[in-house]
Enzyme design. Structure first.
Site, PDB file in Angstrom:
ATOM      1  N   ARG A 107       0.856  -1.194   0.000  1.00 11.69           N
ATOM      2  CA  ARG A 107       0.000   0.000   0.000  1.00 11.69           C
ATOM      3  C   ARG A 107       0.892   1.243   0.000  1.00 11.69           C
ATOM      4  O   ARG A 107       1.975   1.246   0.603  1.00 11.69           O
ATOM      5  CB  ARG A 107      -0.911   0.032   1.228  1.00 11.69           C
TER       6      ARG A 107
ATOM      7  N   HIS B  23      -1.202  -0.230 -10.007  1.00 14.84           N
ATOM      8  CA  HIS B  23      -1.933  -1.113  -9.081  1.00 14.84           C
ATOM      9  C   HIS B  23      -2.401  -2.380  -9.807  1.00 14.84           C
ATOM     10  O   HIS B  23      -3.589  -2.717  -9.801  1.00 14.84           O
ATOM     11  CB  HIS B  23      -3.120  -0.386  -8.436  1.00 14.84           C
TER      12      HIS B  23
HETATM   13  P1  NAP Z   1      -2.412 -10.670   5.391  1.00 15.72           P
HETATM   14  O1  NAP Z   1      -2.517 -12.127   5.099  1.00 15.72           O
HETATM   15  O2  NAP Z   1      -3.365 -10.021   6.325  1.00 15.72           O
HETATM   16  O3  NAP Z   1      -0.922 -10.439   5.900  1.00 15.72           O
HETATM   17  C1  NAP Z   1      -0.474  -9.240   6.436  1.00 15.72           C
HETATM   18  C2  NAP Z   1       0.919  -9.448   6.985  1.00 15.72           C
HETATM   19  O4  NAP Z   1       1.409  -8.196   7.497  1.00 15.72           O
HETATM   20  C3  NAP Z   1       0.951 -10.445   8.155  1.00 15.72           C
HETATM   21  O5  NAP Z   1       2.108 -11.224   8.097  1.00 15.72           O
HETATM   22  C4  NAP Z   1       0.985  -9.522   9.373  1.00 15.72           C
HETATM   23  O6  NAP Z   1       1.614 -10.070  10.492  1.00 15.72           O
HETATM   24  C5  NAP Z   1       1.835  -8.398   8.833  1.00 15.72           C
HETATM   25  N1  NAP Z   1       1.609  -7.179   9.626  1.00 15.72           N
HETATM   26  C6  NAP Z   1       0.461  -6.488   9.777  1.00 15.72           C
HETATM   27  N2  NAP Z   1       0.664  -5.438  10.611  1.00 15.72           N
HETATM   28  C7  NAP Z   1       1.964  -5.497  10.976  1.00 15.72           C
HETATM   29  C8  NAP Z   1       2.772  -4.712  11.825  1.00 15.72           C
HETATM   30  N3  NAP Z   1       2.272  -3.635  12.457  1.00 15.72           N
HETATM   31  N4  NAP Z   1       4.067  -5.049  11.986  1.00 15.72           N
HETATM   32  C9  NAP Z   1       4.558  -6.138  11.348  1.00 15.72           C
HETATM   33  N5  NAP Z   1       3.850  -6.937  10.524  1.00 15.72           N
HETATM   34  C10 NAP Z   1       2.565  -6.609  10.358  1.00 15.72           C
HETATM   35  O7  NAP Z   1      -2.479  -9.814   4.062  1.00 15.72           O
HETATM   36  P2  NAP Z   1      -2.142 -10.308   2.567  1.00 15.72           P
HETATM   37  O8  NAP Z   1      -3.272 -11.043   2.003  1.00 15.72           O
HETATM   38  O9  NAP Z   1      -0.797 -10.944   2.578  1.00 15.72           O
HETATM   39  O10 NAP Z   1      -2.077  -8.888   1.828  1.00 15.72           O
HETATM   40  C11 NAP Z   1      -1.109  -7.913   2.201  1.00 15.72           C
HETATM   41  C12 NAP Z   1      -1.452  -6.585   1.541  1.00 15.72           C
HETATM   42  O11 NAP Z   1      -1.185  -6.637   0.133  1.00 15.72           O
HETATM   43  C13 NAP Z   1      -2.939  -6.208   1.576  1.00 15.72           C
HETATM   44  O12 NAP Z   1      -3.304  -5.666   2.829  1.00 15.72           O
HETATM   45  C14 NAP Z   1      -3.025  -5.186   0.478  1.00 15.72           C
HETATM   46  O13 NAP Z   1      -2.745  -3.905   1.023  1.00 15.72           O
HETATM   47  C15 NAP Z   1      -1.896  -5.582  -0.486  1.00 15.72           C
HETATM   48  N6  NAP Z   1      -2.398  -6.039  -1.805  1.00 15.72           N
HETATM   49  C16 NAP Z   1      -1.989  -5.394  -2.934  1.00 15.72           C
HETATM   50  C17 NAP Z   1      -2.408  -5.833  -4.176  1.00 15.72           C
HETATM   51  C18 NAP Z   1      -1.917  -5.168  -5.444  1.00 15.72           C
HETATM   52  O14 NAP Z   1      -2.392  -5.480  -6.533  1.00 15.72           O
HETATM   53  N7  NAP Z   1      -0.950  -4.271  -5.360  1.00 15.72           N
HETATM   54  C19 NAP Z   1      -3.274  -6.923  -4.278  1.00 15.72           C
HETATM   55  C20 NAP Z   1      -3.697  -7.553  -3.114  1.00 15.72           C
HETATM   56  C21 NAP Z   1      -3.244  -7.109  -1.878  1.00 15.72           C
HETATM   57  P3  NAP Z   1       1.017 -11.375  11.236  1.00 15.72           P
HETATM   58  O15 NAP Z   1       1.275 -12.520  10.277  1.00 15.72           O
HETATM   59  O16 NAP Z   1       1.810 -11.468  12.475  1.00 15.72           O
HETATM   60  O17 NAP Z   1      -0.454 -11.120  11.444  1.00 15.72           O
END
Ligand code: NAP
Length: 310
Positions: free
Chosen positions: A225, A273
């Protein structure tokens, strides 16, 4: 009794979802009525996207869950009318797409492909990159997408460090957590991948202090993000060469305004994006499975933690 499922995403997505979602609901053994228009008081589940028509959830008095088509939930999590359980999207198509995008850009920077494809006549000088095992890569965020990206990078041969809020144990990945872990994860990251969600705790996680911890000339890939990066600090680090290149897929304002310095900076690649898209066929399986679980009294998958914001 028939389960009413409201498809509340952008109208043009209906053509993509109607057939696979209907099939997935039927395959899950559900007697479901899927439609783009239903009386709110009769809706059992809302398939939601932030770009769709629903922003006030109060009329959906019977809805048992809101099933987001997006992985990111930052635009909905603060909605005070949303009292129903909220699930984010984890979709194997989206996940593989993200891992491919990350691996592709990591290899592009690792190999120096941009340099090689821009050669002109007379420029025949060899440029020999190190091999992947000599190029440490760090992934911030080890969720559905970060883990898949980290695994693909490790399979290529990069030494991969991952960092997350809670400590992980993933074969082949050096896993770190906590504030001290972040500093250690950054200190040898020749390529840094940002796959954290947008929450108050992750805002500007890459700022002047943390950018200075990276090895000089490090490359940043941000498909997470835009809010993860302090843009002014990154522009300064790019100008001084502390950061060698930034490939950015997400921004504080999207589309990225035409006058933004990122567009013309020689050390920045902008992508619109497109790192990973939810794929209707596989996303439909996730949605149907969650409705099946809810109807069977089983816990929902990928439930958003309102306290932590993701
Ligand atoms: P997710 O499964 O919720 O994973 C988030 C990760 O971030 C987890 O490992 C979490 O830790 C970690 N995290 C959250 N807050 C943190 C903090 N304060 N300090 C350290 N680590 C932290 O999310 P995801 O499905 O992997 O997706 C991640 C992000 O990718 C989405 O939120 C979105 O913004 C982005 N995205 C972008 C696209 C694009 O096309 N560019 C597409 C889809 C998603 P824990 O494992 O300990 O909970």
């Amino acid at each position: 009794m028939t389960i009413n499922v409201l498809f509340a995403a952008r109208p043009d997505r209906w053509d993509d979802y109607e057939a696979p979602l209907s099939a997935a609901l039927a395959d899950a053994g559900l007697d479901a009525h899927l439609a783009t228009d239903l009386p709110p008081g009769e809706v059992d589940y809302i398939v939601y996207s932030p770009s769709g028509p629903v922003s006030d959830f109060r009329p959906f008095t019977r809805a048992k869950a809101v099933l987001n088509l997006w992985a990111g939930v930052e635009t909905i999590i603060g909605n005070p009318t949303l009292t129903q359980p909220l699930c984010r999207m984890v979709d194997e198509g989206l996940t593989l797409g993200m891992a491919e995008w990350v691996a592709g850009h990591a290899l592009r920077h690792h190999l120096g492909t941009d340099l090689d494809v821009r050669r002109a006549p007379g420029d025949w000088s060899p440029h020999i990159p190190p091999l992947a095992p000599e190029r440490p890569v760090t992934v911030l965020g080890l969720g559905a997408l970060g883990q898949a990206a980290a695994r693909m990078l490790a399979n290529i041969g990069f030494p991969v460090t991952g960092w997350s809020r809670t400590q992980k144990d993933i074969a082949g990945i050096r896993c770190l957590s906590g504030a001290d872990g972040l500093d250690r994860a950054l200190s040898n990251a020749q390529i840094l991948v940002l796959l954290l969600p947008d929450t108050p705790a992750t805002a500007n996680i890459l700022d002047a202090r943390t950018l200075a911890l990276l090895p000089r000339g490090a490359v940043i890939l941000n498909p997470g993000r835009g809010t993860l990066i302090d843009d002014d600090a990154l522009l300064l680090a790019l100008d001084t060469g502390q950061v060698g290149h930034a490939t950015l897929d997400v921004f504080r304002q999207e589309p990225l305004p035409g006058e933004h310095p990122y567009w013309h900076h020689p050390r920045v690649t902008v992508t619109p994006h497109i790192a990973a898209e939810t794929r209707p066929r596989t996303a439909s399986l996730t949605i149907a499975e969650n409705i099946r679980r809810s109807e069977a009294g089983e816990p929902l998958l990928h439930l958003v933690d309102r306290k932590h914001g993701y």
